[in-house]
Design a protein around this motif. Structure first.
Motif, short mmCIF file in Angstrom:
data_model
loop_
_atom_site.label_atom_id
_atom_site.label_comp_id
_atom_site.label_asym_id
_atom_site.label_seq_id
_atom_site.Cartn_x
_atom_site.Cartn_y
_atom_site.Cartn_z
N LYS A 136 1.03 -1.08 0.19
CA LYS A 136 -0.10 0.02 0.04
C LYS A 136 0.95 1.23 -0.27
CE LYS A 136 -4.00 1.91 2.66
NZ LYS A 136 -4.96 2.06 3.74
N LEU A 137 1.96 1.30 0.82
CA LEU A 137 2.79 2.36 0.96
C LEU A 137 3.48 2.86 -0.44
CD1 LEU A 137 4.04 4.33 2.91
CD2 LEU A 137 6.04 2.56 3.10
N VAL A 138 4.19 1.71 -0.96
CA VAL A 138 4.63 1.97 -2.44
C VAL A 138 3.51 2.36 -3.56
CG1 VAL A 138 6.09 1.05 -4.24
CG2 VAL A 138 6.57 0.22 -1.86
N SER A 139 2.51 1.63 -3.47
CA SER A 139 1.46 2.01 -4.61
C SER A 139 1.01 3.25 -4.60
CB SER A 139 0.59 0.73 -4.69
OG SER A 139 -0.38 1.27 -3.33
N GLY A 140 0.88 3.89 -3.32
CA GLY A 140 0.51 5.23 -3.45
C GLY A 140 1.22 6.14 -4.13
N LYS A 141 2.42 5.96 -4.54
CA LYS A 141 3.31 6.66 -5.50
C LYS A 141 3.73 6.06 -6.82
CE LYS A 141 5.52 8.91 -1.42
NZ LYS A 141 6.63 9.05 -0.72
N LEU A 142 3.83 4.83 -6.93
CA LEU A 142 4.54 4.13 -8.04
C LEU A 142 3.90 2.74 -8.54
CD1 LEU A 142 7.84 4.27 -5.77
CD2 LEU A 142 7.67 5.66 -7.92
N LYS A 143 3.95 2.39 -9.70
CA LYS A 143 3.29 1.31 -9.93
C LYS A 143 4.12 0.02 -10.31
CE LYS A 143 -0.46 3.46 -9.66
NZ LYS A 143 -1.26 3.15 -8.42
N ASN A 144 5.47 0.39 -10.75
CA ASN A 144 6.12 -0.81 -11.24
C ASN A 144 7.26 -1.21 -9.90
OD1 ASN A 144 4.90 -1.36 -13.77
ND2 ASN A 144 6.06 0.58 -14.35
N LEU A 145 7.06 -2.41 -9.59
CA LEU A 145 7.91 -2.69 -8.47
C LEU A 145 8.87 -3.94 -8.50
CD1 LEU A 145 8.61 -2.33 -5.16
CD2 LEU A 145 6.66 -4.03 -4.80
N ALA A 146 10.21 -3.79 -8.08
CA ALA A 146 10.93 -5.00 -8.29
C ALA A 146 11.37 -5.29 -6.68
CB ALA A 146 12.40 -4.59 -8.85
N VAL A 147 11.62 -6.56 -6.62
CA VAL A 147 11.69 -7.29 -5.29
C VAL A 147 13.26 -7.89 -5.23
CG1 VAL A 147 10.95 -8.61 -3.32
CG2 VAL A 147 9.47 -7.43 -5.04
N LEU A 148 14.02 -7.73 -4.30
CA LEU A 148 15.05 -8.16 -4.09
C LEU A 148 15.09 -8.96 -2.72
CD1 LEU A 148 18.03 -9.16 -5.23
CD2 LEU A 148 18.90 -7.09 -3.72
N TYR A 149 14.85 -10.45 -2.62
CA TYR A 149 14.67 -10.82 -1.41
C TYR A 149 15.70 -12.08 -0.93
CZ TYR A 149 12.67 -14.78 -4.21
OH TYR A 149 12.39 -15.80 -5.16
N VAL A 150 15.97 -12.15 0.26
CA VAL A 150 16.79 -13.34 0.62
C VAL A 150 16.00 -14.55 0.38
CG1 VAL A 150 18.11 -12.12 2.34
CG2 VAL A 150 15.95 -13.04 3.14
N ASN A 151 16.77 -15.81 -0.08
CA ASN A 151 16.02 -17.00 -0.44
C ASN A 151 15.90 -17.86 0.75
OD1 ASN A 151 15.14 -18.85 -1.87
ND2 ASN A 151 17.18 -19.79 -2.53
N ASP A 152 15.08 -17.49 1.66
CA ASP A 152 14.88 -18.32 2.92
C ASP A 152 13.51 -17.98 3.16
OD1 ASP A 152 14.78 -15.70 4.26
OD2 ASP A 152 16.49 -16.17 5.35
N ASP A 153 12.89 -18.76 4.34
CA ASP A 153 11.38 -18.83 4.77
C ASP A 153 11.13 -17.36 4.78
OD1 ASP A 153 11.94 -21.41 4.83
OD2 ASP A 153 11.14 -21.79 6.89
N TYR A 154 11.81 -16.45 5.26
CA TYR A 154 11.32 -15.14 5.51
C TYR A 154 11.27 -14.46 4.20
CZ TYR A 154 12.37 -10.06 6.77
OH TYR A 154 12.51 -8.79 6.57
N GLY A 155 12.33 -14.35 3.49
CA GLY A 155 12.27 -13.60 2.20
C GLY A 155 11.35 -14.32 1.24
#
Length: 294
Positions: A136-155
């Motif tokens: 919700k926070l990001v979408s208030g301003k921006l439409k195209n999102l990239a995600v970099l996440y750690v490859n474990d249960d959390y990410g």
């Protein structure tokens, strides 16, 4: 003569609580912050009958499984505060469950921990909530999102939430790249992310080293987009490690604690609480209350 009266001095037996945290390795700063929160609670609640038994589980599944076995079988703890990383908590949970030992994590946010067992608790919200808020926070301003996440249960869990929630807000996750926790070379992933032309990058990391490297290398590659980070980036180690590249970073994170807690932490340690210190304080308080009500 002393002792001739037959009176016996009864020494109260200590109640042992295990604290299973990363105390060395790339997530050690989180573990130290948790340790301070737990020890502050022990001091404030005058829990002199409680003995804390520490095990360094390094945010690692195998290490946490070994650590919890020792705490239960050798140290005979009545309960455990830990682990911090979701993967390590999930690895230890079946052992806690089988032995009917309560385990409370102050930092594991993966959604699947809600189903880890009847003896498994946490004093931190699921990423089902944080991911929805972040989307919700990001979408208030921006439409195209990239995600970099750690490859474990959390990410993986957090990334899955973003991929469901962000499109609901009218946005699009244009690329989602995984990195191994602790890795400090993320240029390959960031190069792919830059090519996808996002408006924003959400970094999901429970490794300060990885988060700092990602911020630094994104700047070096000229990835000039809005930067967002999960609560793992709310750490002085990340800001200092990024060497200026964290400027403008927006972090979604759980509370750092009440005003009273922050003041008590400052007066005890002469510094602001670190990540999850308040949640660790709450975990100890919950266990101490349970011990008192017996």
């Amino acid at each position: 003569e002393p002792g001739e009266t037959g009176d016996k001095v009864v020494q109260q037996e200590k109640i042992k609580i295990g604290v299973m945290m990363p105390l060395t390795g790339d997530a050690a700063s989180y573990g130290e912050s948790v340790k301070k929160g737990v020890e502050l609670a022990k001091k404030q609640f005058k829990a002199d009958n409680v003995e804390l038994v520490y095990e360094d589980s390094k945010c690692d599944g195998q290490q946490s499984a070994s650590a919890i076995q020792k705490l239960i079988s050798v140290d005979k703890v009545v309960a455990i505060i830990g682990e911090l990383c979701s993967g390590a908590t999930n690895a230890a949970a079946p052992i806690a469950e089988a032995n009917k030992v309560v385990m409370i994590s102050p930092g594991s946010t993966a959604p699947n921990i809600s189903d880890a067992g009847a003896y498994i608790f946490r004093t931190v919200p699921s990423d089902a909530a944080q991911g929805a808020y972040g989307a919700k926070l990001v979408s208030g301003k921006l439409k195209n999102l990239a995600v970099l996440y750690v490859n474990d249960d959390y990410g993986v869990g957090f990334n899955d939430v973003l991929k469901v929630e962000f499109p609901k807000m009218g946005g699009k996750v244009v690329i989602s790249e995984a990195v191994e926790r602790g890795s400090v070379d993320v240029k390959a992933q960031l190069t792919k992310i830059k090519a996808a032309k996002p408006d924003a990058l959400y970094i999901i990391s429970n490794s300060p080293d990885t988060a700092a490297a990602a911020l630094k290398q994104a700047k070096e590659l000229g990835l000039n987009v809005m930067m967002y980070g999960s609560e793992g980036l709310k750490s002085d180690d990340v800001i200092l490690g990024a060497i200026g590249a964290a400027e403008g970073l927006v972090v979604t994170a759980v509370s750092g604690g009440s005003t009273g807690f922050i003041q008590a932490h400052n007066s005890t340690y002469n510094e602001n609480p670190g990540p999850f210190a308040a949640q660790a304080y709450d975990a100890f308080q919950a266990l101490n209350n349970a011990i008192l009500t017996g």
